[in-house]
Design a protein around this motif. Sequence first.
Motif, PDB file in Angstrom:
ATOM      1  N   ASN A  61      83.343  85.102  28.461  1.00  0.00           N
ATOM      2  CA  ASN A  61      84.650  84.479  28.205  1.00  0.00           C
ATOM      3  C   ASN A  61      85.402  85.307  27.173  1.00  0.00           C
ATOM      4  O   ASN A  61      84.855  86.259  26.594  1.00  0.00           O
ATOM      5  CB  ASN A  61      84.503  83.014  27.770  1.00  0.00           C
ATOM      6  N   GLY A  62      86.657  84.932  26.947  1.00  0.00           N
ATOM      7  CA  GLY A  62      87.489  85.740  26.069  1.00  0.00           C
ATOM      8  C   GLY A  62      87.006  85.797  24.631  1.00  0.00           C
ATOM      9  O   GLY A  62      87.091  86.843  23.977  1.00  0.00           O
ATOM     10  N   GLN A  63      86.491  84.682  24.116  1.00  0.00           N
ATOM     11  CA  GLN A  63      85.986  84.675  22.746  1.00  0.00           C
ATOM     12  C   GLN A  63      84.752  85.551  22.618  1.00  0.00           C
ATOM     13  O   GLN A  63      84.611  86.313  21.652  1.00  0.00           O
ATOM     14  CB  GLN A  63      85.658  83.247  22.308  1.00  0.00           C
TER      15      GLN A  63
ATOM     16  N   VAL B 297      88.345  80.008  27.677  1.00  0.00           N
ATOM     17  CA  VAL B 297      88.366  79.926  26.211  1.00  0.00           C
ATOM     18  C   VAL B 297      89.535  80.719  25.631  1.00  0.00           C
ATOM     19  O   VAL B 297      90.416  80.171  24.993  1.00  0.00           O
ATOM     20  CB  VAL B 297      87.035  80.362  25.560  1.00  0.00           C
ATOM     21  N   ARG B 298      89.541  82.031  25.825  1.00  0.00           N
ATOM     22  CA  ARG B 298      90.675  82.869  25.425  1.00  0.00           C
ATOM     23  C   ARG B 298      90.980  83.804  26.584  1.00  0.00           C
ATOM     24  O   ARG B 298      90.097  84.519  27.051  1.00  0.00           O
ATOM     25  CB  ARG B 298      90.370  83.673  24.161  1.00  0.00           C
ATOM     26  N   ASN B 299      92.219  83.797  27.057  1.00  0.00           N
ATOM     27  CA  ASN B 299      92.523  84.630  28.218  1.00  0.00           C
ATOM     28  C   ASN B 299      92.628  86.101  27.837  1.00  0.00           C
ATOM     29  O   ASN B 299      92.496  86.479  26.674  1.00  0.00           O
ATOM     30  CB  ASN B 299      93.771  84.132  28.952  1.00  0.00           C
ATOM     31  N   GLY B 300      92.883  86.925  28.844  1.00  0.00           N
ATOM     32  CA  GLY B 300      92.903  88.361  28.614  1.00  0.00           C
ATOM     33  C   GLY B 300      93.954  88.818  27.627  1.00  0.00           C
ATOM     34  O   GLY B 300      93.732  89.764  26.855  1.00  0.00           O
ATOM     35  N   VAL B 301      95.107  88.145  27.600  1.00  0.00           N
ATOM     36  CA  VAL B 301      96.170  88.523  26.664  1.00  0.00           C
ATOM     37  C   VAL B 301      95.741  88.252  25.223  1.00  0.00           C
ATOM     38  O   VAL B 301      95.870  89.110  24.345  1.00  0.00           O
ATOM     39  CB  VAL B 301      97.479  87.778  26.994  1.00  0.00           C
ATOM     40  N   GLU B 302      95.227  87.041  24.967  1.00  0.00           N
ATOM     41  CA  GLU B 302      94.803  86.687  23.619  1.00  0.00           C
ATOM     42  C   GLU B 302      93.664  87.596  23.146  1.00  0.00           C
ATOM     43  O   GLU B 302      93.658  88.075  22.003  1.00  0.00           O
ATOM     44  CB  GLU B 302      94.362  85.219  23.571  1.00  0.00           C
TER      45      GLU B 302
ATOM     46  N   ALA C 189      92.012  86.322  33.628  1.00  0.00           N
ATOM     47  CA  ALA C 189      91.907  84.854  33.650  1.00  0.00           C
ATOM     48  C   ALA C 189      90.560  84.402  33.109  1.00  0.00           C
ATOM     49  O   ALA C 189      89.755  83.787  33.799  1.00  0.00           O
ATOM     50  CB  ALA C 189      92.112  84.328  35.064  1.00  0.00           C
ATOM     51  N   MET C 190      90.308  84.708  31.835  1.00  0.00           N
ATOM     52  CA  MET C 190      89.046  84.333  31.202  1.00  0.00           C
ATOM     53  C   MET C 190      89.153  82.950  30.583  1.00  0.00           C
ATOM     54  O   MET C 190      90.210  82.570  30.057  1.00  0.00           O
ATOM     55  CB  MET C 190      88.708  85.346  30.105  1.00  0.00           C
TER      56      MET C 190
ATOM     57  N   ALA D 164      83.723  92.353  30.517  1.00  0.00           N
ATOM     58  CA  ALA D 164      84.011  90.952  30.216  1.00  0.00           C
ATOM     59  C   ALA D 164      84.607  90.270  31.447  1.00  0.00           C
ATOM     60  O   ALA D 164      85.745  90.548  31.827  1.00  0.00           O
ATOM     61  CB  ALA D 164      84.960  90.837  29.026  1.00  0.00           C
ATOM     62  N   ASP D 165      83.834  89.387  32.052  1.00  0.00           N
ATOM     63  CA  ASP D 165      84.276  88.631  33.227  1.00  0.00           C
ATOM     64  C   ASP D 165      83.449  87.357  33.268  1.00  0.00           C
ATOM     65  O   ASP D 165      82.256  87.378  32.934  1.00  0.00           O
ATOM     66  CB  ASP D 165      84.074  89.445  34.503  1.00  0.00           C
TER      67      ASP D 165
END
Length: 211
Positions: free
Chosen positions: A35-37, A59-64, A56-57, A7-8
Amino acid sequence: MTRILIADDHHVVRSGLRSVLEAQPGFEVVGEAANGQEAVEAALKVKPDVIVLDYAMPVRNGVEATREIRSRLPRTEVLIFTMHDSQDVIEDILAAGARGYLLKADANDHLITAVQALGRHEAYISGKLSANLLDTLLDRRKRGRRQILTPRERSVVQLIAEGNTNKSIGAMLGVSLKTIETHRAAAMRKLGLHTTADIVLYAVKNRMIEV
């Protein structure tokens, strides 16, 4: 066989990772996300053993993304693959459930080892980062942790800086508009910011978004 999801948001990065990983015996790349989603949706669909996930994705970043994936797929391990050498980011992603952290600059030497470790359900943080993190944790234990953004506040700041409205952020994160407004106000208070432009400048300065 270790099944891997990449995922990148950069196609060239995904292609490079796929080439390196698929050349390794015992590895199988079973999907990609931009993207994160998409990462969350792809993970739920293919149920990989390991996700190589950029922090640093859009829509939704890596933490979410990590938090949701780990809550719904506890056997799936997450390797955060990022350019961000930040103690706060490391602590945030570990709190979200990721058990691996690798700088993109270290990929040539450590990527295969990191994925192998996570495939065995072992944590992996490169040696330099691990030592730095330990030093920071010990120092904060002595001094008391300074006031920083919570993972959710950090996500809200990033999404605002990417140009999203409070309403659209609430829809992305599955929370109410009032909750987003509360997180936004708390983050701005902690950081001493006053306008949306201030938020964007803060996000750029702290490499939360790419420009």
